[in-house]
Design a protein around this motif. Structure first.
Motif, PDB file in Angstrom:
ATOM      1  N   UNK A 248       0.817  -1.204   0.000  1.00 54.56           N
ATOM      2  CA  UNK A 248       0.000   0.000   0.000  1.00 54.56           C
ATOM      3  C   UNK A 248       0.858   1.265   0.000  1.00 54.56           C
ATOM      4  N   UNK A 249       2.077   1.137  -0.529  1.00 49.29           N
ATOM      5  CA  UNK A 249       2.962   2.299  -0.581  1.00 49.29           C
ATOM      6  C   UNK A 249       3.684   2.451  -1.898  1.00 49.29           C
ATOM      7  N   UNK A 250       3.361   1.609  -2.890  1.00 50.71           N
ATOM      8  CA  UNK A 250       4.073   1.628  -4.162  1.00 50.71           C
ATOM      9  C   UNK A 250       3.383   2.481  -5.213  1.00 50.71           C
ATOM     10  N   UNK A 251       3.988   2.504  -6.408  1.00 51.31           N
ATOM     11  CA  UNK A 251       3.484   3.325  -7.498  1.00 51.31           C
ATOM     12  C   UNK A 251       2.086   2.937  -7.928  1.00 51.31           C
ATOM     13  N   UNK A 252       1.213   3.908  -8.012  1.00 47.68           N
ATOM     14  CA  UNK A 252      -0.178   3.669  -8.367  1.00 47.68           C
ATOM     15  C   UNK A 252      -0.325   3.438  -9.870  1.00 47.68           C
ATOM     16  N   UNK A 253       0.445   4.149 -10.665  1.00 47.57           N
ATOM     17  CA  UNK A 253       0.345   4.011 -12.114  1.00 47.57           C
ATOM     18  C   UNK A 253       0.688   2.598 -12.560  1.00 47.57           C
ATOM     19  N   UNK A 254       1.836   2.091 -12.152  1.00 42.44           N
ATOM     20  CA  UNK A 254       2.240   0.750 -12.573  1.00 42.44           C
ATOM     21  C   UNK A 254       1.326  -0.316 -11.979  1.00 42.44           C
ATOM     22  N   UNK A 255       0.856  -0.096 -10.761  1.00 35.93           N
ATOM     23  CA  UNK A 255      -0.089  -1.039 -10.169  1.00 35.93           C
ATOM     24  C   UNK A 255      -1.315  -1.210 -11.057  1.00 35.93           C
ATOM     25  N   UNK A 256      -1.747  -0.107 -11.681  1.00 41.41           N
ATOM     26  CA  UNK A 256      -2.924  -0.167 -12.534  1.00 41.41           C
ATOM     27  C   UNK A 256      -2.663  -0.915 -13.832  1.00 41.41           C
ATOM     28  N   UNK A 257      -1.394  -1.040 -14.236  1.00 44.32           N
ATOM     29  CA  UNK A 257      -1.067  -1.721 -15.497  1.00 44.32           C
ATOM     30  C   UNK A 257      -0.876  -3.229 -15.308  1.00 44.32           C
ATOM     31  N   UNK A 258      -0.533  -3.654 -14.115  1.00 46.40           N
ATOM     32  CA  UNK A 258      -0.279  -5.078 -13.886  1.00 46.40           C
ATOM     33  C   UNK A 258      -1.466  -5.964 -14.267  1.00 46.40           C
ATOM     34  N   UNK A 259      -2.703  -5.601 -13.915  1.00 45.50           N
ATOM     35  CA  UNK A 259      -3.817  -6.459 -14.324  1.00 45.50           C
ATOM     36  C   UNK A 259      -3.946  -6.610 -15.832  1.00 45.50           C
ATOM     37  N   UNK A 260      -3.636  -5.547 -16.590  1.00 43.84           N
ATOM     38  CA  UNK A 260      -3.706  -5.645 -18.051  1.00 43.84           C
ATOM     39  C   UNK A 260      -2.732  -6.698 -18.574  1.00 43.84           C
ATOM     40  N   UNK A 261      -1.522  -6.699 -18.019  1.00 43.12           N
ATOM     41  CA  UNK A 261      -0.534  -7.693 -18.438  1.00 43.12           C
ATOM     42  C   UNK A 261      -0.955  -9.092 -18.011  1.00 43.12           C
ATOM     43  N   UNK A 262      -1.470  -9.226 -16.784  1.00 44.78           N
ATOM     44  CA  UNK A 262      -1.910 -10.537 -16.306  1.00 44.78           C
ATOM     45  C   UNK A 262      -3.079 -11.061 -17.129  1.00 44.78           C
ATOM     46  N   UNK A 263      -4.005 -10.182 -17.489  1.00 48.05           N
ATOM     47  CA  UNK A 263      -5.109 -10.579 -18.354  1.00 48.05           C
ATOM     48  C   UNK A 263      -4.598 -11.056 -19.705  1.00 48.05           C
ATOM     49  N   UNK A 264      -3.647 -10.324 -20.277  1.00 47.62           N
ATOM     50  CA  UNK A 264      -3.110 -10.699 -21.588  1.00 47.62           C
ATOM     51  C   UNK A 264      -2.439 -12.067 -21.546  1.00 47.62           C
ATOM     52  N   UNK A 265      -1.680 -12.325 -20.499  1.00 48.82           N
ATOM     53  CA  UNK A 265      -1.027 -13.624 -20.356  1.00 48.82           C
ATOM     54  C   UNK A 265      -2.073 -14.733 -20.272  1.00 48.82           C
ATOM     55  N   UNK A 266      -3.106 -14.508 -19.482  1.00 49.54           N
ATOM     56  CA  UNK A 266      -4.153 -15.522 -19.356  1.00 49.54           C
ATOM     57  C   UNK A 266      -4.915 -15.736 -20.650  1.00 49.54           C
ATOM     58  N   UNK A 267      -5.268 -14.654 -21.329  1.00 48.70           N
ATOM     59  CA  UNK A 267      -5.986 -14.784 -22.604  1.00 48.70           C
ATOM     60  C   UNK A 267      -5.169 -15.557 -23.629  1.00 48.70           C
ATOM     61  N   UNK A 268      -3.903 -15.169 -23.788  1.00 49.87           N
ATOM     62  CA  UNK A 268      -3.054 -15.824 -24.780  1.00 49.87           C
ATOM     63  C   UNK A 268      -2.821 -17.288 -24.424  1.00 49.87           C
TER      64      UNK A 268
END
Length: 413
Positions: A248-268
């Motif tokens: 709960x103290x890290x970068x908010x911007x990159x935190x928001x991008x992690x789900x997009x990458x995880x979704x892409x890995x799962x979809x592919x």
């Protein structure tokens, strides 16, 4: 790192399953995902996943994975959560999209909002909140020091079963320009519109618009000067002080991008599963006729796609490692430059997964395998729609590059 406030450990409410482990929760996601494959069509038709799926997620603890322990959550690590997201996306991309963009914003709320706000936001333990970044309308100051907000916020993924909504608006700036404000609204104060389902892909992702009509919120539910994509954490965060966990103290911007990458890995990965099944079940269409598993071209395309998906997963895993280690070093270390670099690694994970599907799996699966509703066809549609997400197609594709270079070379114009 700032220590957590002095609250006795036995003063925290226990989650439903105090002994639940990361390994078990990921295994649950994999088991549930296997049942979602055959329900993709009905999910698309409905526009969101079914109530019984929602109840299964509740029972599995999925909506508490990132909720702080202080409020009866599991407070699992980021890597565990993203493995759950990828597992669900392997079974049904729409379901995973709706789930993660409801559940992942527990970190956003636990990082940026005050203790008083969090006491209310997480009172139920299970936290589901879509969060949009467009600044809609103008907030009006209320007589009691709070705010009156309204406006219609499109693309609110995760809204069908949400407990809250987090959005952005503008507040009057006096003689200067208006300032951004992040705000939270409980579910009882907004309406989900019936306006989702006609898109090319992700038709079942529950990305409906949220309509808020003159909702009054207390002062601690409005964060003036705060925006998800621009907020700095170098001076620490309320969440780090309250919970003592770098999550709960890290970068908010990159935190928001992690789900997009995880979704892409799962979809592919799901597309790769379908392609492998086609290879086992079908023969080549030109002589010499043979099982596809024995054909050098199919072997090449499968291997090429598998390598790219594996590289995307590895890049995401290392980005999460870097995020966690940087956040763990305490305030001052998680700069905007770090936030941008980690966000761009997520971008490359998305690109690798898209290339695996669009360049190797979809074109060679065969026309009968890409008919409407076929698994490879659905993943192609869903990943195509993922690229219409402004974070992927606009910010990460161009704006982030320029901003990073300006920071590196100290260019202000």
């Amino acid at each position: 790192m700032t220590a957590a406030r002095s609250v006795p450990a036995d003063g925290f409410p226990l989650p439903p399953e105090p002994g639940l482990t990361p390994e078990e929760v990921v295994a649950r996601a994999e088991r549930i995902a296997a049942t979602l494959v055959d329900r993709q069509a009905e999910t698309e038709e409905r526009g969101y996943y079914a109530l019984d799926t929602h109840n299964e997620f509740l029972g599995a603890g999925f909506y508490r994975l990132l909720t702080p322990r202080r409020y009866g959550g599991y407070e699992f690590d980021l890597g565990t959560y993203l493995r759950v997201v990828s597992a669900l996306a392997r079974g049904c991309p729409s379901t995973a999209w709706q789930y993660t963009f409801g559940a992942s914003h527990a970190v956003l709320a636990a990082t940026l909002f005050s203790e008083a706000a969090q006491d209310e936001l997480f009172a139920g333990g299970d936290f589901i909140s879509p969060a949009t970044v467009a600044m809609i309308g103008m907030a009006e100051p209320a007589e009691d020091g709070g705010w009156v907000v309204d406006g219609t916020h499109p693309y609110s993924s995760g809204s069908p079963y949400a407990t809250h909504f987090i959005g952005h608006t503008l507040v009057p700036g006096g003689e200067g320009p208006p300032a951004p404000m992040m705000f939270a609204v409980p579910r009882a104060q907004w309406q989900r519109l019936d306006d989702w389902g006609a898109q090319l892909g992700l038709r079942g992702s529950g990305s409906h618009s949220v309509a808020i009509e003159k909702a009054h919120i207390p002062a601690h539910f409005g964060l003036v000067g705060t925006h998800m994509g621009m907020t700095s954490v170098v001076d620490g965060t309320p969440g780090l002080e309250l919970h003592g966990n770098p999550l709960y103290g890290g970068g908010v911007l990159s935190m928001a991008q992690f789900p997009l990458a995880a979704l892409s890995v799962g979809m592919a990965t799901g597309a790769l599963d379908a392609y492998a099944e086609l290879m086992r079940d079908r023969r080549t269409i030109f002589p010499p006729f043979s099982p596809r598993t024995e054909d050098v071209d199919y072997q090449f395309n499968y291997g090429e796609a598998a390598g790219r998906v594996g590289a995307a997963q590895a890049a995401l895993s290392d980005a999460v490692r870097q995020w966690t280690e940087t956040a763990g070093r305490g305030p001052g270390t998680f700069t905007r430059e770090v936030d941008l670099r980690l966000s761009m690694i997520c971008r490359e994970s998305v690109r690798l997964c898209w290339s695996a599907v669009a360049d190797h799996l979809f074109p060679t699966a065969g026309s009968s395998a890409v008919r409407s509703g076929a698994r490879v066809e659905r993943v192609w549609r869903d990943m195509s729609t993922l690229h219409s997400h402004a974070g992927v197609s606009v910010f990460l594709a161009s704006v982030a590059n320029r901003e990073l270079a300006k920071l590196v070379f100290d260019v202000t114009s």
